[in-house]
Structures are given as structure tokens and as C-alpha cells.
Scaffold this motif. Structure first.
Motif, PDB file in Angstrom:
ATOM      1  N   ARG A   1      34.479  62.297  27.245  1.00 17.58           N
ATOM      2  CA  ARG A   1      35.595  61.529  26.697  1.00 17.58           C
ATOM      3  C   ARG A   1      36.885  62.311  26.846  1.00 17.58           C
ATOM      4  O   ARG A   1      36.944  63.507  26.545  1.00 17.58           O
ATOM      5  CB  ARG A   1      35.324  61.234  25.221  1.00 17.58           C
ATOM      6  CG  ARG A   1      36.246  60.190  24.637  1.00 17.58           C
ATOM      7  CD  ARG A   1      35.744  59.765  23.239  1.00 17.58           C
ATOM      8  NE  ARG A   1      36.876  59.655  22.357  1.00 17.58           N
ATOM      9  CZ  ARG A   1      37.382  60.650  21.635  1.00 17.58           C
ATOM     10  NH1 ARG A   1      36.840  61.828  21.647  1.00 17.58           N
ATOM     11  NH2 ARG A   1      38.431  60.452  20.868  1.00 17.58           N
TER      12      ARG A   1
ATOM     13  N   GLY B   1      40.943  58.923  25.046  1.00 11.20           N
ATOM     14  CA  GLY B   1      39.954  58.045  24.443  1.00 11.20           C
ATOM     15  C   GLY B   1      39.024  57.374  25.439  1.00 11.20           C
ATOM     16  O   GLY B   1      37.985  56.857  25.056  1.00 11.20           O
ATOM     17  N   GLU B   2      39.371  57.372  26.722  1.00  9.48           N
ATOM     18  CA  GLU B   2      38.491  56.721  27.699  1.00  9.48           C
ATOM     19  C   GLU B   2      37.371  57.659  28.125  1.00  9.48           C
ATOM     20  O   GLU B   2      37.517  58.880  28.090  1.00  9.48           O
ATOM     21  CB  GLU B   2      39.293  56.205  28.895  1.00  9.48           C
ATOM     22  CG  GLU B   2      39.414  57.115  30.072  1.00  9.48           C
ATOM     23  CD  GLU B   2      40.164  56.488  31.239  1.00  9.48           C
ATOM     24  OE1 GLU B   2      39.675  55.511  31.837  1.00  9.48           O
ATOM     25  OE2 GLU B   2      41.241  57.009  31.560  1.00  9.48           O
ATOM     26  N   ASN B   3      36.245  57.072  28.492  1.00  8.33           N
ATOM     27  CA  ASN B   3      35.115  57.844  29.001  1.00  8.33           C
ATOM     28  C   ASN B   3      35.233  57.926  30.516  1.00  8.33           C
ATOM     29  O   ASN B   3      35.535  56.921  31.168  1.00  8.33           O
ATOM     30  CB  ASN B   3      33.790  57.196  28.611  1.00  8.33           C
ATOM     31  CG  ASN B   3      33.490  57.368  27.137  1.00  8.33           C
ATOM     32  OD1 ASN B   3      33.905  58.343  26.517  1.00  8.33           O
ATOM     33  ND2 ASN B   3      32.790  56.422  26.560  1.00  8.33           N
TER      34      ASN B   3
ATOM     35  N   GLU C   1      29.182  62.501  31.936  1.00 12.68           N
ATOM     36  CA  GLU C   1      30.216  61.663  31.349  1.00 12.68           C
ATOM     37  C   GLU C   1      30.762  62.341  30.109  1.00 12.68           C
ATOM     38  O   GLU C   1      30.006  62.931  29.328  1.00 12.68           O
ATOM     39  CB  GLU C   1      29.650  60.289  30.993  1.00 12.68           C
ATOM     40  CG  GLU C   1      30.732  59.321  30.549  1.00 12.68           C
ATOM     41  CD  GLU C   1      30.196  57.910  30.337  1.00 12.68           C
ATOM     42  OE1 GLU C   1      30.224  57.454  29.179  1.00 12.68           O
ATOM     43  OE2 GLU C   1      29.765  57.300  31.326  1.00 12.68           O
TER      44      GLU C   1
ATOM     45  N   THR D   1      40.052  63.702  25.676  1.00 14.12           N
ATOM     46  CA  THR D   1      40.565  63.961  24.327  1.00 14.12           C
ATOM     47  C   THR D   1      42.061  64.258  24.325  1.00 14.12           C
ATOM     48  O   THR D   1      42.731  64.051  23.320  1.00 14.12           O
ATOM     49  CB  THR D   1      39.838  65.154  23.668  1.00 14.12           C
ATOM     50  OG1 THR D   1      39.966  66.301  24.513  1.00 14.12           O
ATOM     51  CG2 THR D   1      38.381  64.829  23.440  1.00 14.12           C
TER      52      THR D   1
END
Length: 128
Positions: free
Chosen positions: A13, A54-56, A11, A15
Motif C-alpha cells: 500500500r 492509499g492505493e495498492n 503487493e 503510504t
């Protein structure tokens, strides 16, 4: 510590999102790229429809390129559809439509090839 070996599922993020892919950063600080072709099984017209900064996301490590950069995939973790949807072909139109279209195209060609300038008022002859 995150193992970033080929085949690893990790996992990270998001960017940065560009027209050609999404950059994913991992907890060890390393960053890799999910190319737009590795986002989904279907054609991706707009990458922003699939990932946001910003989402994982969970990605699969495909390997490293010749410069040591991480090559990642989201698509490899998605279930492959039974059949990739293809654009639907337009079937044959009705004969009446085809005739009207040919007539329209012929008239349009005649109008454009005859100079296309303005002409005087149209006169029509009426049968008595």
C-alpha cells in the motif's frame, strides 16, 4: 508471511508520495521506497500522475541498500515500450520564416543596444 527477497513480486500500500518517490508498506509492517526513476519507463515529471496515497500497487523487490532499506520498482513489472518516446525535434523552418526571424532579431538587437529609451514621434517620408 510476505517474502521481501530480491526479485520477489509483492503487493503493498502506498503510504506516502514525495517528489523523489513513493513509500510502500507491506502486510508485515515493513516499508520500502519506489524511487521516481523506478515508476515508469518514460520520464516522470509528476509522480502523482502515477501513484496515489492509499492505493495498492504491485512492486518488484530490487534489493536492500547499505542501511537495510527496501529498494522497490514498479517499472520492472511494466512491459517495456518498443522504443522510448523522445521529444520531437523541431525541423528546419521555411526560408521565409528564417529570414523574418533574422530580421526581427537584428531589429530587436538594434533597439536594445541604442539605449532603449523613449524617442520622439516617428516621422516617415512619403514618395510623391
Amino acid at each position: 508471511m510476505v517474502q521481501l527477497d530480491p526479485g520477489a513480486v509483492v503487493e503493498g500500500r502506498v503510504t506516502r508520495v514525495t517528489d523523489f518517490g513513493a513509500f510502500i508498506q507491506f502486510e508485515n509492517g515493513e516499508t520500502g521506497l519506489v524511487h521516481i526513476s523506478q515508476i515508469a519507463h518514460s520520464f516522470v515529471r509528476n509522480i502523482h500522475d502515477h501513484v496515489r496515497e492509499g492505493e495498492n500497487v504491485e512492486v518488484k523487490v530490487l534489493g536492500r541498500d547499505e542501511r537495510g532499506r527496501l529498494d522497490l520498482s514498479i517499472k520492472e513489472l511494466l512491459e517495456e515500450p518498443e522504443e522510448v518516446p523522445r521529444p520531437r525535434a523541431i525541423g528546419r523552418q521555411s526560408p521565409q520564416f528564417e529570414a523574418k526571424l533574422r530580421s526581427f532579431m537584428r531589429d530587436a538587437k538594434e533597439r536594445t543596444s541604442s539605449g532603449g529609451g523613449k524617442k520622439g514621434p516617428a516621422t516617415t517620408k512619403r514618395k510623391k
